[in-house]
Design a protein around this motif. Structure first.
Motif, PDB file in Angstrom:
ATOM      1  N   ARG A  44       0.683  -1.271   0.106  1.00 53.57           N
ATOM      2  CA  ARG A  44      -0.065   0.109  -0.158  1.00 53.57           C
ATOM      3  C   ARG A  44       0.841   1.225   0.060  1.00 53.57           C
ATOM      4  NH1 ARG A  44      -4.334   2.070   4.718  1.00 53.57           N
ATOM      5  NH2 ARG A  44      -4.691   4.146   3.552  1.00 53.57           N
ATOM      6  N   ILE A  45       2.002   1.153   0.682  1.00 53.81           N
ATOM      7  CA  ILE A  45       2.683   2.350   0.771  1.00 53.81           C
ATOM      8  C   ILE A  45       3.726   2.769  -0.470  1.00 53.81           C
ATOM      9  CG2 ILE A  45       4.588   3.743   2.182  1.00 53.81           C
ATOM     10  CD1 ILE A  45       3.469   1.857   4.567  1.00 53.81           C
ATOM     11  N   SER A  46       4.400   1.769  -0.639  1.00 57.64           N
ATOM     12  CA  SER A  46       5.364   1.798  -1.755  1.00 57.64           C
ATOM     13  C   SER A  46       5.449   0.953  -2.963  1.00 57.64           C
ATOM     14  CB  SER A  46       6.787   1.217  -0.988  1.00 57.64           C
ATOM     15  OG  SER A  46       6.610  -0.171  -0.840  1.00 57.64           O
ATOM     16  N   GLY A  47       4.324   0.422  -3.161  1.00 60.42           N
ATOM     17  CA  GLY A  47       4.304  -0.374  -4.646  1.00 60.42           C
ATOM     18  C   GLY A  47       5.003  -1.485  -4.644  1.00 60.42           C
ATOM     19  N   GLN A  48       5.325  -1.977  -3.320  1.00 55.12           N
ATOM     20  CA  GLN A  48       6.253  -3.429  -3.369  1.00 55.12           C
ATOM     21  C   GLN A  48       7.649  -2.972  -3.368  1.00 55.12           C
ATOM     22  OE1 GLN A  48       5.188  -6.072  -2.071  1.00 55.12           O
ATOM     23  NE2 GLN A  48       3.156  -5.874  -2.368  1.00 55.12           N
ATOM     24  N   ASN A  49       8.009  -1.974  -3.191  1.00 56.79           N
ATOM     25  CA  ASN A  49       9.376  -1.504  -3.121  1.00 56.79           C
ATOM     26  C   ASN A  49      10.338  -1.933  -1.827  1.00 56.79           C
ATOM     27  OD1 ASN A  49      11.862   0.010  -2.702  1.00 56.79           O
ATOM     28  ND2 ASN A  49      11.084   1.846  -3.741  1.00 56.79           N
ATOM     29  N   ASP A  51      13.174  -2.344  -1.376  1.00 59.62           N
ATOM     30  CA  ASP A  51      14.325  -1.573  -0.643  1.00 59.62           C
ATOM     31  C   ASP A  51      13.946  -0.652   0.239  1.00 59.62           C
ATOM     32  OD1 ASP A  51      16.681  -2.750  -2.323  1.00 59.62           O
ATOM     33  OD2 ASP A  51      15.889  -1.607  -4.010  1.00 59.62           O
ATOM     34  N   ALA A  52      12.846   0.310   0.004  1.00 62.10           N
ATOM     35  CA  ALA A  52      12.057   0.885   1.068  1.00 62.10           C
ATOM     36  C   ALA A  52      11.738   0.177   2.109  1.00 62.10           C
ATOM     37  CB  ALA A  52      11.084   1.483   0.522  1.00 62.10           C
ATOM     38  N   PHE A  53      11.472  -1.241   2.321  1.00 58.73           N
ATOM     39  CA  PHE A  53      11.057  -1.761   3.442  1.00 58.73           C
ATOM     40  C   PHE A  53      12.261  -2.273   4.254  1.00 58.73           C
ATOM     41  CE2 PHE A  53      10.462  -5.898   5.268  1.00 58.73           C
ATOM     42  CZ  PHE A  53       9.450  -5.551   6.420  1.00 58.73           C
ATOM     43  N   ARG A  54      13.294  -2.552   3.643  1.00 59.42           N
ATOM     44  CA  ARG A  54      14.571  -3.027   4.025  1.00 59.42           C
ATOM     45  C   ARG A  54      15.325  -1.824   4.767  1.00 59.42           C
ATOM     46  NH1 ARG A  54      15.680  -6.173  -1.373  1.00 59.42           N
ATOM     47  NH2 ARG A  54      14.936  -8.130  -0.639  1.00 59.42           N
ATOM     48  N   TYR A  55      15.154  -0.441   4.037  1.00 59.30           N
ATOM     49  CA  TYR A  55      15.777   0.635   4.716  1.00 59.30           C
ATOM     50  C   TYR A  55      14.943   0.973   6.020  1.00 59.30           C
ATOM     51  CZ  TYR A  55      17.009   5.699   5.046  1.00 59.30           C
ATOM     52  OH  TYR A  55      17.391   7.128   5.358  1.00 59.30           O
ATOM     53  N   ALA A  56      13.590   0.913   6.045  1.00 59.29           N
ATOM     54  CA  ALA A  56      13.106   1.017   7.402  1.00 59.29           C
ATOM     55  C   ALA A  56      13.520  -0.009   8.208  1.00 59.29           C
ATOM     56  CB  ALA A  56      11.379   0.679   7.084  1.00 59.29           C
ATOM     57  N   LEU A  57      13.480  -1.188   7.952  1.00 61.26           N
ATOM     58  CA  LEU A  57      14.119  -2.276   8.923  1.00 61.26           C
ATOM     59  C   LEU A  57      15.520  -1.661   9.493  1.00 61.26           C
ATOM     60  CD1 LEU A  57      13.782  -5.521   7.069  1.00 61.26           C
ATOM     61  CD2 LEU A  57      12.704  -5.118   9.344  1.00 61.26           C
ATOM     62  N   GLY A  58      16.122  -1.142   8.542  1.00 62.70           N
ATOM     63  CA  GLY A  58      17.740  -0.744   8.969  1.00 62.70           C
ATOM     64  C   GLY A  58      17.764   0.530   9.926  1.00 62.70           C
ATOM     65  N   PRO A 116       4.491   8.107  -0.781  1.00 67.00           N
ATOM     66  CA  PRO A 116       5.447   8.451  -2.100  1.00 67.00           C
ATOM     67  C   PRO A 116       4.663   8.027  -3.263  1.00 67.00           C
ATOM     68  CG  PRO A 116       6.078   6.427  -0.849  1.00 67.00           C
ATOM     69  CD  PRO A 116       5.211   7.171  -0.022  1.00 67.00           C
ATOM     70  N   ASP A 117       4.733   9.052  -4.461  1.00 66.36           N
ATOM     71  CA  ASP A 117       4.018   8.543  -5.680  1.00 66.36           C
ATOM     72  C   ASP A 117       5.119   7.848  -6.372  1.00 66.36           C
ATOM     73  OD1 ASP A 117       2.675   8.825  -7.962  1.00 66.36           O
ATOM     74  OD2 ASP A 117       3.230  10.607  -8.473  1.00 66.36           O
ATOM     75  N   TYR A 118       4.889   6.489  -6.348  1.00 63.27           N
ATOM     76  CA  TYR A 118       5.811   5.531  -6.767  1.00 63.27           C
ATOM     77  C   TYR A 118       5.224   4.537  -7.853  1.00 63.27           C
ATOM     78  CZ  TYR A 118       9.114   1.730  -7.060  1.00 63.27           C
ATOM     79  OH  TYR A 118       9.973   0.582  -7.396  1.00 63.27           O
ATOM     80  N   ALA A 119       5.681   4.237  -8.934  1.00 60.95           N
ATOM     81  CA  ALA A 119       5.381   3.167  -9.617  1.00 60.95           C
ATOM     82  C   ALA A 119       6.830   2.482 -10.318  1.00 60.95           C
ATOM     83  CB  ALA A 119       4.347   3.499 -10.698  1.00 60.95           C
ATOM     84  N   PRO A 174      19.904  -0.107  -4.401  1.00 64.26           N
ATOM     85  CA  PRO A 174      19.111   0.369  -3.342  1.00 64.26           C
ATOM     86  C   PRO A 174      19.442   1.857  -2.717  1.00 64.26           C
ATOM     87  CG  PRO A 174      20.106  -1.776  -2.958  1.00 64.26           C
ATOM     88  CD  PRO A 174      20.556  -1.137  -4.250  1.00 64.26           C
ATOM     89  N   ASP A 175      20.462   2.305  -2.962  1.00 57.04           N
ATOM     90  CA  ASP A 175      20.885   3.424  -2.190  1.00 57.04           C
ATOM     91  C   ASP A 175      20.009   4.680  -2.821  1.00 57.04           C
ATOM     92  OD1 ASP A 175      23.054   1.668  -2.695  1.00 57.04           O
ATOM     93  OD2 ASP A 175      24.274   3.290  -2.104  1.00 57.04           O
ATOM     94  N   THR A 176      19.503   4.687  -4.001  1.00 56.12           N
ATOM     95  CA  THR A 176      18.452   5.635  -4.457  1.00 56.12           C
ATOM     96  C   THR A 176      16.981   5.121  -4.418  1.00 56.12           C
ATOM     97  OG1 THR A 176      18.722   4.935  -6.737  1.00 56.12           O
ATOM     98  CG2 THR A 176      20.062   6.885  -5.828  1.00 56.12           C
ATOM     99  N   HIS A 177      16.729   3.881  -4.879  1.00 54.16           N
ATOM    100  CA  HIS A 177      15.487   3.137  -4.868  1.00 54.16           C
ATOM    101  C   HIS A 177      14.745   3.103  -3.643  1.00 54.16           C
ATOM    102  CE1 HIS A 177      13.068  -0.547  -5.783  1.00 54.16           C
ATOM    103  NE2 HIS A 177      12.252   0.567  -6.477  1.00 54.16           N
ATOM    104  N   ALA A 178      15.340   3.147  -2.504  1.00 54.36           N
ATOM    105  CA  ALA A 178      14.923   2.824  -1.234  1.00 54.36           C
ATOM    106  C   ALA A 178      14.221   4.284  -0.895  1.00 54.36           C
ATOM    107  CB  ALA A 178      15.816   2.496  -0.062  1.00 54.36           C
ATOM    108  N   VAL A 179      14.646   5.154  -1.276  1.00 60.42           N
ATOM    109  CA  VAL A 179      14.217   6.602  -0.926  1.00 60.42           C
ATOM    110  C   VAL A 179      13.334   7.217  -1.953  1.00 60.42           C
ATOM    111  CG1 VAL A 179      15.662   7.039   1.022  1.00 60.42           C
ATOM    112  CG2 VAL A 179      16.449   7.462  -1.200  1.00 60.42           C
ATOM    113  N   PHE A 180      13.168   6.684  -2.887  1.00 63.75           N
ATOM    114  CA  PHE A 180      12.226   6.886  -4.054  1.00 63.75           C
ATOM    115  C   PHE A 180      12.909   8.060  -4.990  1.00 63.75           C
ATOM    116  CE2 PHE A 180       9.659   5.353  -0.649  1.00 63.75           C
ATOM    117  CZ  PHE A 180       8.841   4.408  -1.482  1.00 63.75           C
TER     118      PHE A 180
END
Length: 220
Positions: A44-49, A51-58, A116-119, A174-180
């Motif tokens: 719902r939040i990230s469109g199955q991103n 890397d964003a989820f792993r960044y939240a874990l970190g 985030p507006d992400y696809a 991941p360095d850029t993808h995780a933060v859209f």
């Protein structure tokens, strides 16, 4: 500063206990619900991103990461993503838990949505990139300094020299993808390092291999 999960080569964590193949996937019912909530919430939040989820874990604090179990960690990470996206208020989960336990507290309203507006530009994490890989099998390469988070360059290989064993398909960075900030796909290399170079001459001799993005490496 390395992410909380960047533990390679550190001491004090005790022995590794491989899982029993006969173990249940979820030891308790809440773990299955936490897994489902994390997967659905991330979608719902990230469109199955991922890397964003792993960044939240970190970015979890040590208690939320280490003390509440594997699926507790997942639940804490998706809660962080919900808060940062404005879907729930920072204290909403705590207030709901207190109400369910019999207290009477007012649950804070959700703030302004900042999802985030992400696809994604394609399925999965693999992409085609123009140009040939910069390195080839057998090349000696040096891992650079660990860049600011989010990154998948672990601290324990930073500054060390290894040898390219395989050239892998290009993958989202991941360095850029995780933060859209864009997918920025790059070639990925399987690099072999000597354990004694990483951990000192007294280390048990073995080869450590790790997948590293092109921008993490320089010719040795």
């Amino acid at each position: 500063m390395p992410a909380i999960a960047d533990l390679g080569g550190t001491d004090g964590w005790g022995p590794v206990h491989p899982p029993d193949p006969a173990e249940k996937v979820f030891d308790e019912a809440w773990e299955g619900r936490a897994f489902a909530l994390a997967v659905l919430g991330m979608g719902r939040i990230s469109g199955q991103n991922l890397d964003a989820f792993r960044y939240a874990l970190g970015r979890l604090d040590p208690h939320a990461y280490f003390e509440e179990g594997y699926y507790g960690r997942w639940l804490n990470a998706v809660e962080l993503m919900f808060v940062e996206s404005g879907i729930i208020a920072p204290d909403a989960v705590d207030a709901r838990a207190r109400n369910l336990s019999g207290e009477q507290v007012e649950e804070p309203p959700a703030p302004e949505l900042s999802k985030p507006d992400y696809a994604a530009t394609g399925p999965g994490s693999l992409r085609q990139v123009d140009g040939s890989p910069r390195f080839a099998v057998g090349d000696r390469v040096r891992a650079g300094e660990v860049p600011p988070a989010p990154t998948k360059l672990p601290e324990y290989v930073s500054g060390h020299v290894g040898v390219v064993e395989h050239v892998q398909p290009a993958h989202l960075l991941p360095d850029t993808h995780a933060v859209f900030r864009g997918e920025n796909p790059q070639h990925v290399y399987t690099v072999r390092f000597d354990s004694r170079d990483l951990y000192g001459a007294a280390a048990e001799p073995f080869a450590l291999t790790i997948e590293l993005f092109d921008s993490y490496l320089e010719p040795a």
